[in-house]
Scaffold this motif. Structure first.
Motif, short mmCIF file in Angstrom:
data_model
loop_
_atom_site.label_atom_id
_atom_site.label_comp_id
_atom_site.label_asym_id
_atom_site.label_seq_id
_atom_site.Cartn_x
_atom_site.Cartn_y
_atom_site.Cartn_z
N TYR A 1 74.43 -21.50 -136.07
CA TYR A 1 74.56 -20.26 -135.30
C TYR A 1 74.10 -20.41 -133.85
N GLN B 1 67.36 -15.65 -127.18
CA GLN B 1 68.22 -15.30 -128.30
C GLN B 1 68.72 -16.54 -129.03
N ALA C 1 72.20 -13.08 -133.72
CA ALA C 1 73.37 -12.29 -133.36
C ALA C 1 72.95 -11.13 -132.46
N GLY D 1 74.87 -7.75 -130.17
CA GLY D 1 76.12 -7.03 -129.97
C GLY D 1 76.04 -5.61 -130.48
N ILE E 1 79.95 -5.89 -137.85
CA ILE E 1 79.23 -6.43 -136.69
C ILE E 1 80.22 -7.02 -135.70
N GLU F 1 79.89 -9.14 -132.39
CA GLU F 1 78.94 -9.82 -131.52
C GLU F 1 79.45 -9.89 -130.09
N ASP F 2 78.53 -10.05 -129.16
CA ASP F 2 78.90 -10.23 -127.76
C ASP F 2 79.89 -11.38 -127.63
N ASP G 1 82.92 -11.31 -128.73
CA ASP G 1 83.94 -11.26 -129.79
C ASP G 1 84.76 -9.97 -129.80
N ASP H 1 69.84 -6.28 -129.92
CA ASP H 1 69.54 -7.68 -129.65
C ASP H 1 68.66 -8.18 -130.79
N ASN I 1 82.28 -8.06 -124.47
CA ASN I 1 81.15 -7.53 -125.22
C ASN I 1 81.47 -6.12 -125.69
N GLY J 1 73.27 -11.11 -140.79
CA GLY J 1 74.49 -11.91 -140.83
C GLY J 1 75.03 -12.05 -142.24
#
Length: 536
Positions: free
Chosen positions: A25, A209, A213, A215, A227, A229-230, A232, A249, A274, A313
């Protein structure tokens, strides 16, 4: 299978298995955003029209259609709310423009108070009208407030914001609570289409970070968690029957909840792909929100469903119960560091039969490796006969070439689950273990714990049976403890502590297996000598 592989193929598989837990990840961190500053406006009434401001895209953080575009922005503070734990500000656009955490445990790496509302992007409670003319007016006419400063203690406090437009009045009644959540009642004198924004996700310690994850997420009434994520977010999507929406965050989040089932929640994208979250509101709209750290007990006390904003996740199914167990252990022990130690030991005890079987299989493979090598040389020109002879050898000695790998593969989900728990547990912020480790959420600045972890990994490697036939493979694997030590140097101390204890448990287990095989060999030798004496 494994006997057909070349030494290099086996090396690649071994390295991939070694690294899969640590780099699956890994994320590329965006550049750090500057912290926001805002002027305090003492007056509760402001009649003058605001200056011309940037485009609405700069406020909401995403591209909107031409008919929705307008001009907007003003950052002057209208109301300041102070409590023992935070300072919150509301600006003249009726937004929550700032929330600073006062507890030292949440300070940034620069040792300044954490700011949960980023300077750029949209902010919580911003209203955008669908009518472009109305929206343009709304972004130039400031709100007024019935109070300019609030001291929040145990009793909830309310602020009433009013925006008087030409043909419309907007009223926001916001009740704030000491635990960080708030209730909102928005009303319009006319029925107009408009949207309320959740706000940009917190960006505290952006460079920290690691593999976490970040976002936006939504959780619906069917217990389905989505979810984004930033990086995506690729298209605008709408959702209904939502229990909560959050922008998050690693440790903190901005959450809105308490919507009616038919509320249309929208997730859009900004220029960097984002996620941006907002919802279509009605003339009289009631809902609730929370801005703060994702502490399980705090969220559960506000409303149990809010704990779903703590995401783990893919391994949520395993991570959630593990975190519950960790909290239970902390209730007994009272120290998060020793609770991590206890949790690691409990996990290894549960997995003991599985790992024991794998270690025994590896030891057997080591013992018969010379015989297998002799068979491979003998039947070198006949692969089919060679494979049959090798399999007969495995069967005769009760060895399984997959026996050492399969148990390790089955443990990977457990490793990921505990890793995600320790990575996302805000409770570790500012939590000491002992001696030099005074914050389990940050790296060990003395490097003692990573070095101990690397040393334990090296010793474990020395004890573990190996079947290397290629000297290059053996040399590369000898460097793995050094490589992993450098990886762990920047990891939070809680994660390094977990892996160190895990290594120590593996060392103890390997001692037991090695001693059992040594005792068995000694018994065989003694029995053979007794037979020879009798024959003499």
């Amino acid at each position: 299978m494994f006997d057909k592989m070349t030494p290099n193929q086996r090396l690649i598989i071994a390295v991939l298995l070694s690294f899969v837990f640590f780099i699956a990840y890994t994320a590329i961190y965006p550049t750090e955003q500057p912290t926001e500053t805002a002027q305090v406006q003492n007056s509760t009434e402001q009649k003058v029209e605001l200056k011309e401001a940037p485009k609405v895209e700069d406020i909401v953080g995403h591209k909107i259609s031409a008919q929705e575009a307008t001009i907007a922005n003003d950052l002057s503070t209208l109301t300041t709310l102070k409590s023992n734990d935070f300072i919150l500000k509301i600006d003249t656009l009726g937004r929550i423009s700032s929330k600073v955490l006062l507890q030292e445990m949440y300070n940034t790496n620069d040792n300044v108070h954490a700011q949960l509302i980023p300077q750029s992007g949209t902010k919580p409670l911003f209203i955008r009208f669908l009518d472009p003319a109305l929206n343009e007016e709304a972004t130039k006419i400031p709100y007024t407030a019935d109070i300019s400063e609030i001291n929040l203690q145990d009793t909830p406090q309310k602020v009433v914001l009013t925006q008087k437009l030409s043909n419309l009045t907007v009223t926001k009644e916001i009740t704030f609570y000491a635990d960080g959540h708030y209730d909102v009642d928005v009303s319009l004198t006319q029925d107009k289409r408009y949207f309320i924004y959740l706000g940009q996700r917190p960006k505290v310690n952006e460079k920290e970070q690691m593999m976490a994850a970040v976002g936006a997420l939504i959780y619906n009434d069917e217990e389905l968690l989505t979810i984004i994520e930033d990086g995506d977010a690729n298209e605008r999507k709408s959702y209904s029957h939502i229990e909560l929406a959050a922008a998050f965050d690693q440790y903190s989040a901005s959450i809105m909840y308490g919507f009616s089932k038919d509320t249309n929640i929208i997730i859009d994208r900004d220029r960097d792909s984002n996620p941006i979250v907002y919802f279509e509101a009605v003339q009289n709209m009631k809902f609730s929100g929370y801005i703060g750290q994702k502490r399980y007990k705090t969220l559960h006390a506000i409303k149990p469903i809010l704990t779903n904003a703590i995401e783990y996740g893919w391994f949520t199914f395993a991570s959630k119960p593990l975190f519950q167990l960790l909290m239970w252990l902390h209730g007994l022990i009272g120290n998060w560091g020793w609770s991590i130690v206890a949790l690691t030991v409990l996990i290894r005890v549960v997995l003991y039969p599985l790992t024991y079987k794998g270690m025994v299989s590896m030891q057997k493979m080591k013992d018969i490796a010379p015989q297998v090598k002799a068979l491979q040389a003998k039947y070198k020109g006949d692969p089919q006969r060679m494979n049959a002879a090798v399999m007969d050898m495995y069967k005769k000695h009760g060895a399984n070439p997959l026996g050492g790998c399969l148990p390790m593969l089955l443990q990977i989900p457990v490793f990921f689950a505990i890793y995600r728990v320790l990575l996302n547990a805000v409770e570790l912020q500012g939590a000491p273990w002992m001696l030099w480790v005074n914050d389990l959420s940050r790296m060990d600045s003395t490097f003692v714990l990573p070095i101990l972890m690397g040393a334990s990994m090296y010793y474990q490697q020395k004890l573990t049976p190996s079947n290397f036939t290629d000297p290059l493979q053996e040399k590369i694997f000898k460097f793995l403890p050094i490589i992993f030590t450098f990886f762990f140097i920047t990891f939070p101390s809680g994660l390094v502590l977990y892996w160190f204890v895990n290594n120590m448990f593996s060392i103890g287990q390997q001692f037991i297996v090695n001693q059992q095989f040594k005792n068995a060999k000694d018994a065989q030798i003694a029995a053979h000598k007794n037979v020879e004496k009798k024959d003499d």
